[in-house]
Scaffold this motif. Structure first.
Motif, PDB file in Angstrom:
ATOM      1  N   GLU A  84     -11.890  -8.278   3.399  1.00  0.00           N
ATOM      2  CA  GLU A  84     -12.635  -7.825   2.224  1.00  0.00           C
ATOM      3  C   GLU A  84     -13.991  -7.245   2.618  1.00  0.00           C
ATOM      4  O   GLU A  84     -14.493  -6.330   1.977  1.00  0.00           O
ATOM      5  CB  GLU A  84     -12.786  -8.950   1.191  1.00  0.00           C
ATOM      6  N   ALA A 136     -13.594  -3.716   3.617  1.00  0.00           N
ATOM      7  CA  ALA A 136     -13.492  -2.871   2.425  1.00  0.00           C
ATOM      8  C   ALA A 136     -14.878  -2.663   1.824  1.00  0.00           C
ATOM      9  O   ALA A 136     -15.240  -1.553   1.425  1.00  0.00           O
ATOM     10  CB  ALA A 136     -12.561  -3.519   1.411  1.00  0.00           C
ATOM     11  N   GLN A 137     -15.655  -3.747   1.798  1.00  0.00           N
ATOM     12  CA  GLN A 137     -16.990  -3.648   1.216  1.00  0.00           C
ATOM     13  C   GLN A 137     -17.902  -2.750   2.037  1.00  0.00           C
ATOM     14  O   GLN A 137     -18.833  -2.136   1.522  1.00  0.00           O
ATOM     15  CB  GLN A 137     -17.589  -5.057   1.071  1.00  0.00           C
ATOM     16  N   ILE A 159       1.966  -5.566  -8.112  1.00  0.00           N
ATOM     17  CA  ILE A 159       1.302  -6.830  -8.437  1.00  0.00           C
ATOM     18  C   ILE A 159       1.584  -7.169  -9.903  1.00  0.00           C
ATOM     19  O   ILE A 159       0.866  -6.720 -10.803  1.00  0.00           O
ATOM     20  CB  ILE A 159      -0.222  -6.738  -8.197  1.00  0.00           C
ATOM     21  N   GLY A 186       1.807  -8.654 -13.574  1.00  0.00           N
ATOM     22  CA  GLY A 186       0.912  -9.416 -14.455  1.00  0.00           C
ATOM     23  C   GLY A 186      -0.544  -9.011 -14.351  1.00  0.00           C
ATOM     24  O   GLY A 186      -1.379  -9.534 -15.073  1.00  0.00           O
ATOM     25  N   VAL A 187      -0.864  -8.095 -13.425  1.00  0.00           N
ATOM     26  CA  VAL A 187      -2.265  -7.696 -13.265  1.00  0.00           C
ATOM     27  C   VAL A 187      -2.447  -6.276 -13.797  1.00  0.00           C
ATOM     28  O   VAL A 187      -1.840  -5.333 -13.294  1.00  0.00           O
ATOM     29  CB  VAL A 187      -2.689  -7.777 -11.782  1.00  0.00           C
ATOM     30  N   PHE A 220      -7.900  -4.437 -12.665  1.00  0.00           N
ATOM     31  CA  PHE A 220      -7.956  -4.590 -11.216  1.00  0.00           C
ATOM     32  C   PHE A 220      -8.936  -3.590 -10.614  1.00  0.00           C
ATOM     33  O   PHE A 220      -9.773  -3.939  -9.777  1.00  0.00           O
ATOM     34  CB  PHE A 220      -6.564  -4.428 -10.610  1.00  0.00           C
ATOM     35  N   THR A 241     -12.441  -4.694 -11.293  1.00  0.00           N
ATOM     36  CA  THR A 241     -12.808  -5.857 -10.485  1.00  0.00           C
ATOM     37  C   THR A 241     -13.112  -5.421  -9.060  1.00  0.00           C
ATOM     38  O   THR A 241     -14.103  -5.839  -8.452  1.00  0.00           O
ATOM     39  CB  THR A 241     -11.648  -6.877 -10.459  1.00  0.00           C
ATOM     40  N   SER A 242     -12.227  -4.568  -8.538  1.00  0.00           N
ATOM     41  CA  SER A 242     -12.391  -4.107  -7.174  1.00  0.00           C
ATOM     42  C   SER A 242     -13.724  -3.370  -7.003  1.00  0.00           C
ATOM     43  O   SER A 242     -14.529  -3.690  -6.114  1.00  0.00           O
ATOM     44  CB  SER A 242     -11.208  -3.190  -6.836  1.00  0.00           C
ATOM     45  N   THR A 253     -16.729  -5.720  -7.379  1.00  0.00           N
ATOM     46  CA  THR A 253     -16.880  -6.638  -6.243  1.00  0.00           C
ATOM     47  C   THR A 253     -17.551  -5.910  -5.085  1.00  0.00           C
ATOM     48  O   THR A 253     -18.455  -6.451  -4.423  1.00  0.00           O
ATOM     49  CB  THR A 253     -15.505  -7.164  -5.795  1.00  0.00           C
ATOM     50  N   ILE A 254     -17.124  -4.670  -4.855  1.00  0.00           N
ATOM     51  CA  ILE A 254     -17.701  -3.904  -3.748  1.00  0.00           C
ATOM     52  C   ILE A 254     -19.160  -3.533  -4.043  1.00  0.00           C
ATOM     53  O   ILE A 254     -20.038  -3.652  -3.183  1.00  0.00           O
ATOM     54  CB  ILE A 254     -16.832  -2.663  -3.454  1.00  0.00           C
ATOM     55  N   LEU A 272      -0.219  -3.429 -12.276  1.00  0.00           N
ATOM     56  CA  LEU A 272      -0.538  -2.671 -11.072  1.00  0.00           C
ATOM     57  C   LEU A 272       0.708  -2.310 -10.257  1.00  0.00           C
ATOM     58  O   LEU A 272       1.374  -3.185  -9.707  1.00  0.00           O
ATOM     59  CB  LEU A 272      -1.534  -3.476 -10.221  1.00  0.00           C
ATOM     60  N   GLU A 323      -3.116   5.196  -5.211  1.00  0.00           N
ATOM     61  CA  GLU A 323      -3.903   4.899  -4.014  1.00  0.00           C
ATOM     62  C   GLU A 323      -5.080   5.866  -3.899  1.00  0.00           C
ATOM     63  O   GLU A 323      -6.205   5.467  -3.588  1.00  0.00           O
ATOM     64  CB  GLU A 323      -3.026   4.993  -2.748  1.00  0.00           C
ATOM     65  N   GLN A 371      -7.743   5.081  -6.320  1.00  0.00           N
ATOM     66  CA  GLN A 371      -8.575   3.971  -5.839  1.00  0.00           C
ATOM     67  C   GLN A 371      -9.594   4.472  -4.818  1.00  0.00           C
ATOM     68  O   GLN A 371     -10.756   4.069  -4.824  1.00  0.00           O
ATOM     69  CB  GLN A 371      -7.694   2.872  -5.240  1.00  0.00           C
ATOM     70  N   LEU A 410     -13.557   3.982  -5.353  1.00  0.00           N
ATOM     71  CA  LEU A 410     -14.324   3.109  -4.469  1.00  0.00           C
ATOM     72  C   LEU A 410     -15.268   3.905  -3.560  1.00  0.00           C
ATOM     73  O   LEU A 410     -16.204   3.352  -2.999  1.00  0.00           O
ATOM     74  CB  LEU A 410     -13.382   2.236  -3.635  1.00  0.00           C
TER      75      LEU A 410
END
Ligand SMILES: Nc1ncnc2c1ncn2[C@@H]1O[C@H](COP(=O)(O)OP(=O)(O)OP(=O)(O)O)[C@@H](O)[C@H]1O
Ligand SMILES: [Mg+2]
Lengths: 244, 417
Positions: A72, A75-76, A89, A91-92, A97, A100-101, A104-105, A141, A154, A157, A161
């Motif tokens: 992680e 990624a950060q 994934i 249920g997400v 997502f 959140t991603s 978080t970063i 997802l 992808e 994302q 990000l």
């Protein structure tokens, strides 16, 4: 940006990368081609920090030794891997997502988190650029996404990000011609002096859209040849066998 | 408490009023209980939850009753409009049906042994028959459809300690009636106690009952509930169990599908924390043709937690065109997590569609890795995967406001792990 020296990686007592060297400068696009099973995805996984490999050699990213840095944090710090096979994934919710991603970063980098409204607006724009049907973003997802939708997701994302080192593992496989063009445009518009790309592909066609500065051939865990985009053309004609 | 935990017949004298017939019934049941003690793993139904052992380990002594006590302030649910019933330590304290026609609802405190469930093999039911002194009786008149859900605030006071409470509930839905119930368990006690309930649910023709069982908090209570349901033709039962939280909880539900075209659904999403033990046991009896039953149990078990699902589908020879489905999926978060599942089919009819299955496994490492490459910590990644796993069940709750409320409650559980 990235310096790899004599990288060896084995898994389940099998050596897959057998002393790999590679140097990518900021702003460069490198392409890696090579036969099935030569270790391309393994290289991508190792760079992402995936568990389970026994590793020796040196990998430096922006001057920092990556070996002990967890997934992680990589990624950060701006390393991004677009997966050859993006995972489903259940249920997400995709939008949740993505948010959140991103947050978080941002948080890890001491930046202000983005609120839901601003986020949705941004995603909407970027999804549109990539020709992604907005509706799939409120689904689970990647669950039930078509092959091409997964790949586009992808790249979405990647756009959201905004990483520095971008590894694309066969992002072009399974894309129709229009999608290939859209995704390449997406990549090209992200190119800058600060960003570097490692593009794994089997097809010279992608490299007509995303012009690489260097092309490498990975075979049996090593880079056996490097060159310019001419090399990709040559491979397309002759295949890998003739190289050795 | 030693191996042969016994209760003195004099305890029964504390229950008032009691006529002779009632008293004899109770004495008889007490005798049965004293002969058997608490159920243990020697009995098939209890092989994964040996409560004789569990109780011996956790209780030195047990007091059968609890005197009146008042709860501390209660966080009533504000997220959606509802009617409410307040039950404290099993005793019906008050009820309010703001949104309803009160003439259509009968409610009273209940401990009538005429409605007792007889089961010679289950000593907890014997114990309940012998000692139950509280409960809830609720009846909905024919053709009455509730406007809003009822929340049953099932509150346990902070002075409960080493108590053994026995309760009986009975819920009757008249023909063509409809009711939604959220049973919301709020346990204010930091100590251990046992709450043993038997429940009768009767759905008359074309009635529809939806229930949600939810625990407000992690706690040290030991809960057992035996629920016996009877379903008339075209009736519909749907139950969501979010019952993890107590130290021990076993929900034991047995449904008789007695009228044609009825539909029985049991869904569950559980997050079983460290040192907690949760069992769901079901028995669905298809006794007539053309009925449907559906069960989906999803459990996440953290380190040293234990989950159990025992589910049996019984299809009588005449119950043709039965459609019965049963699935248990468990996610184990650690090597020390335990989940036992025993799905069973017992089918005597030939033209039926029945399927069952059970899986259990750990969280997929590749999925964790994928999420971590997007910046999430391992813990965040696992939490996301776990909530995704449970969302499949929660997502089936139709009311947006209720679903959001439950989602938040479960989210809190996850972050506590
Ligand atoms: N967990 C593992 N255990 C054993 N062998 C593995 C494991 N993972 C990968 N390999 C092997 O390592 C080799 C390299 O795999 P990798 O996925 O890196 O190839 P690739 O170059 O990406 O191939 P492709 O072009 O087909 O995507 C393959 O022979 C593969 O079977
Ligand atoms: Mg590959």
């Amino acid at each position: 940006m990235l310096v790899i020296k004599n990288l060896k990686a084995s898994i389940n007592n099998r050596e897959i990368l057998k002393g790999l060297n590679l140097k990518i400068n900021p702003g460069e696009v490198h392409a890696i081609m090579g036969p099935n099973g030569s270790g391309k995805s393994t290289l991508a996984n190792v760079l992402s920090g995936k568990n389970g490999y026994k590793i020796s050699g040196e990998v430096k990213y922006l001057g920092e030794n990556l070996n002990d840095i967890p997934v992680e944090e990589r990624a950060q710090k701006g390393i991004f891997l677009a997966f050859q096979y993006p995972l489903e994934i259940p249920g997400v919710n995709t939008n949740n997502f993505l948010k959140t991603s991103l947050n978080t970063i941002k948080k890890a980098n001491g930046e202000k988190e983005i609120d839901t409204i601003a986020f949705l607006k941004m995603v909407k724009e970027k999804a549109k650029e990539l020709g992604i049907d907005e509706k799939i973003l409120s689904r689970q997802l990647n669950v039930g996404f078509s092959g091409g939708e997964k790949k586009k997701n992808e790249i979405l994302q990647m756009k959201i990000l905004d990483p520095n080192l971008i590894i694309l593992d066969e992002t072009d496989s399974g894309l129709d011609i229009d999608a290939l063009k859209i995704i390449s445009d997406g990549v090209n518009s992200s190119r800058s002096e600060k960003k570097s790309f490692l593009v794994i592909t089997h097809y010279q066609r992608l490299l007509e859209y995303i012009k690489p500065d260097h092309v490498h051939v990975l075979s049996d865990g090593k880079i056996i040849k490097s060159g310019t985009s001419e090399l990709a053309l040559e491979l397309e004609k002759k295949g890998y066998k003739k190289l050795n | 408490m030693n191996e042969n935990f016994k209760i003195s017949p004099s305890e029964i004298n504390k229950i008032k009023p009691l006529n002779q017939k009632d008293k004899n019934f109770r004495l008889e049941n007490l005798k049965l209980f004293n002969q058997q003690g608490f159920p243990s793993r020697n009995q098939e139904d209890w092989k994964f939850s040996d409560i004789n052992q569990i109780f011996s380990k956790n209780f030195k002594n047990l007091e059968s009753f609890k005197n009146e006590s008042k709860p501390k302030s209660i966080n009533f649910i504000k997220e959606f409009d509802h009617n409410n019933i307040l039950i404290v330590n099993g005793k019906l304290e008050n009820s309010e049906f703001k949104f309803e026609d009160k003439n259509k609802i009968k409610i009273k405190s209940f401990n009538d042994s005429n409605f007792s469930i007889n089961n010679q093999e289950n000593s907890l039911i014997n114990l309940n028959n012998a000692l139950s002194n509280n409960g809830l009786f609720l009846e909905v008149a024919d053709n009455y459809r509730f406007e809003k859900a009822i929340i049953i605030y099932n509150v346990f006071t902070d002075d409960l300690k080493d108590n053994l409470l026995n309760n009986k509930n009975k819920i009757i839905l008249g023909k063509n009636s409809e009711l939604h119930i959220v049973e919301y368990n709020i346990n204010q006690s930091k100590n251990k106690f046992i709450y043993n309930t038997t429940e009768n649910v009767i759905l008359n023709e074309n009635a529809s009952l939806k229930t949600i069982n939810l625990q407000a908090n992690q706690n040290e209570g030991f809960f057992y509930k035996f629920s016996k349901g009877k379903m008339g033709s075209n009736s519909n039962y749907s139950s969501f169990l979010f019952s993890s939280g107590p130290k021990f909880n076993k929900i034991d539900a047995e449904f008789d599908l007695e009228g044609e075209n009825c539909d029985c659904n049991i869904k569950s999403a559980l997050f079983i924390n460290k040192d907690k033990h949760q069992e769901i046991k079901t028995k669905i009896n298809h006794l007539v043709p053309n009925c449907k039953s559906y069960q989906k149990i999803k459990s996440v078990v953290d380190a040293e937690g234990k989950g159990v699902y025992q589910g049996k589908i019984y299809v009588k020879d005449i119950a043709q065109k039965t459609n019965a489905y049963q699935l248990s999926k468990a996610l184990l978060l650690s090597e020390n997590s335990e989940f036992n599942s025993k799905p069973e089919l017992e089918i005597y009819a030939d033209d039926v569609k029945c399927s069952h299955g059970s899986t259990s496994g750990s969280v997929d490492e590749n999925s964790i890795h994928y999420l971590m490459t997007r910046g999430l910590s391992k813990k965040q990644a696992v939490q996301l995967l776990v909530s995704g796993f449970l969302n499949e069940i929660i997502g089936d709750i139709k009311s947006n406001s209720v679903r959001k409320f439950i989602e938040n409650k479960i989210e809190v559980q996850l972050h506590g792990y």
